[in-house]
Design an enzyme around this catalytic site. Structure first.
Site, PDB file in Angstrom:
ATOM      1  N   ASP A 292       0.863  -1.197   0.000  1.00 33.72           N
ATOM      2  CA  ASP A 292       0.000   0.000   0.000  1.00 33.72           C
ATOM      3  C   ASP A 292       0.891   1.235   0.000  1.00 33.72           C
ATOM      4  OD1 ASP A 292      -2.331   1.646   0.266  1.00 33.72           O
ATOM      5  OD2 ASP A 292      -1.916   1.845   2.398  1.00 33.72           O
ATOM      6  N   SER A 293       0.282   2.379  -0.250  1.00 33.38           N
ATOM      7  CA  SER A 293       1.031   3.631  -0.200  1.00 33.38           C
ATOM      8  C   SER A 293       1.448   3.970   1.232  1.00 33.38           C
ATOM      9  CB  SER A 293       0.171   4.769  -0.755  1.00 33.38           C
ATOM     10  OG  SER A 293      -1.044   4.837  -0.040  1.00 33.38           O
TER      11      SER A 293
ATOM     12  N   CYS B  16      -4.199  -1.120  -2.220  1.00 36.74           N
ATOM     13  CA  CYS B  16      -4.337   0.334  -2.331  1.00 36.74           C
ATOM     14  C   CYS B  16      -5.206   0.581  -3.553  1.00 36.74           C
ATOM     15  CB  CYS B  16      -2.958   0.962  -2.516  1.00 36.74           C
ATOM     16  SG  CYS B  16      -2.998   2.720  -2.898  1.00 36.74           S
TER      17      CYS B  16
ATOM     18  N   GLU C 276      -4.996   9.529   8.664  1.00 34.89           N
ATOM     19  CA  GLU C 276      -3.549   9.696   8.888  1.00 34.89           C
ATOM     20  C   GLU C 276      -3.274  10.446  10.195  1.00 34.89           C
ATOM     21  OE1 GLU C 276      -0.914   8.703   6.980  1.00 34.89           O
ATOM     22  OE2 GLU C 276      -2.089   7.765   5.386  1.00 34.89           O
TER      23      GLU C 276
ATOM     24  N   CYS D 194     -11.257   3.083  -0.890  1.00 36.86           N
ATOM     25  CA  CYS D 194      -9.962   3.549  -0.397  1.00 36.86           C
ATOM     26  C   CYS D 194      -9.657   2.742   0.851  1.00 36.86           C
ATOM     27  CB  CYS D 194     -10.028   5.037  -0.064  1.00 36.86           C
ATOM     28  SG  CYS D 194      -8.533   5.661   0.735  1.00 36.86           S
TER      29      CYS D 194
ATOM     30  N   HIS E 111      -8.156   3.393   3.453  1.00 37.36           N
ATOM     31  CA  HIS E 111      -8.266   4.085   4.739  1.00 37.36           C
ATOM     32  C   HIS E 111      -9.704   4.129   5.254  1.00 37.36           C
ATOM     33  CE1 HIS E 111      -4.255   5.438   3.867  1.00 37.36           C
ATOM     34  NE2 HIS E 111      -4.225   6.279   4.884  1.00 37.36           N
TER      35      HIS E 111
HETATM   36  N1  DGL Z   1      -4.107   3.749   0.001  1.00 30.66           N
HETATM   37  C1  DGL Z   1      -4.749   4.789  -0.770  1.00 30.66           C
HETATM   38  C2  DGL Z   1      -5.961   4.214  -1.478  1.00 30.66           C
HETATM   39  O1  DGL Z   1      -6.488   3.178  -1.113  1.00 30.66           O
HETATM   40  C3  DGL Z   1      -5.158   5.962   0.070  1.00 30.66           C
HETATM   41  C4  DGL Z   1      -4.020   6.746   0.640  1.00 30.66           C
HETATM   42  C5  DGL Z   1      -3.236   7.528  -0.394  1.00 30.66           C
HETATM   43  O2  DGL Z   1      -3.759   8.496  -0.975  1.00 30.66           O
HETATM   44  O3  DGL Z   1      -2.095   7.160  -0.623  1.00 30.66           O
HETATM   45  O4  DGL Z   1      -6.427   4.803  -2.422  1.00 30.66           O
END
Ligand code: DGL
Length: 275
Positions: free
Chosen positions: A10-11, A73, A151, A183, A185
């Site tokens: 993931d990011s 992600c 976050e 997403c 998150h």
């Molecule tokens: N993990 C990203 C997603 O699911 C969200 C966080 C980001 O913008 O990096 O889209």
């Protein structure tokens, strides 16, 4: 049988929701998790840039040895939906198709909402997948501030409620009966989102659906772990911001991250090892 870890990417910390679901369903499987914290957030970045960052991490993961890649992600999945499968010899799973499949099976009135990052909504990756169903109308909305709240460790409170109303009222008025949390998150904000949408709207998140896919693909490819030793979990973050990653992981997952050692492995990143 294959004893290599499952690679989950993931990011940042959001993909831990997927890792948690995989751990719940497959407690004997080892997991290597990489959060590209050096480049997070992906959501506001151009899709080509996201692709470049994601491929570089995924290439490394495959080189270091994983038996499967899970792109946990949505923004990265949207950026790579078309070519990630061909690039690697190991099975590649992502979070968009499981969520779409789930929404299609849940909706009764054919009116489905989607919330995600700017990158995910702009990519129209979900629109493409839903478009094969002409009995379904998709209503989309980018909710960039939701990632910021998570976050910051904020998953409740008046400011979040105000922003949720701002983002979600239009979807509520569109009379959707199913809302895709597009997403990684957003599962942390289920309560706040559900409060605005009301109990008549089913929230679909990709964590459990993706874990179901991981289970199915491992079983179908004969890749389940055969080792009787306890599974190993390795958490890695790129860049030099391991403390933030750890703090958030602990705050969001609680006992999911009971103890953590930090080791420096060189200039590319920091390994975070969980006992
Ligand atoms: N993990 C990203 C997603 O699911 C969200 C966080 C980001 O913008 O990096 O889209």
């Amino acid at each position: 049988m294959n004893n290599l870890p499952i690679g989950i990417f993931d990011s940042g910390v959001g993909g831990l929701t997927v890792a948690r679901a995989v751990r719940d369903q497959l407690p004997h499987e080892s997991i290597t998790y990489v959060g590209d914290t050096a480049h997070t957030p992906y959501g506001p970045k151009p899709i080509a840039r996201v692709r470049e960052y994601a491929l570089s991490v995924l290439d490394d993961m495959v080189e270091q040895g994983v038996k499967m890649l899970v792109i946990a992600c949505n923004t990265a999945s949207a950026a790579m939906l078309r070519d990630a499968h061909e690039r690697y010899d190991v099975p590649v799973l992502e979070v968009i198709q499981p969520a779409v499949r789930s929404a299609v099976s849940i909706t009764k009135n054919g009116r489905v909402g989607l919330i995600g990052t700017v990158g995910t909504i702009k990519s129209r990756a979900y629109d493409d997948l839903f478009s094969i169903r002409d009995d379904i109308t998709l209503f989309t909305r980018a909710c960039p501030r939701f990632v910021e709240f998570v976050e910051e460790g904020v998953t409740a409170g008046p400011e979040l409620h105000r922003v949720a109303i701002e983002y979600l009222t239009e979807l509520k008025e569109a009379n959707i009966d199913t809302l895709v949390l597009g997403c990684t998150h957003y599962p942390f904000l289920r309560g706040a989102i559900s409060r605005v949408m009301g109990s008549g709207v089913r929230l679909v998140s990709s964590d459990i659906e993706t874990a179901n896919d991981v289970y199915r693909v491992l079983a179908e490819h004969g890749l389940m772990r055969g080792d009787s030793h306890p599974a190993e979990y390795r958490y890695k973050a790129t860049g030099d911001n391991a403390d933030t990653f750890l703090l958030l992981a602990e705050r969001l997952l609680g006992s999911g991250v009971p103890s953590v050692d930090l080791i420096t492995t060189g200039t590319r990143g920091i390994d975070i090892i969980q006992d």
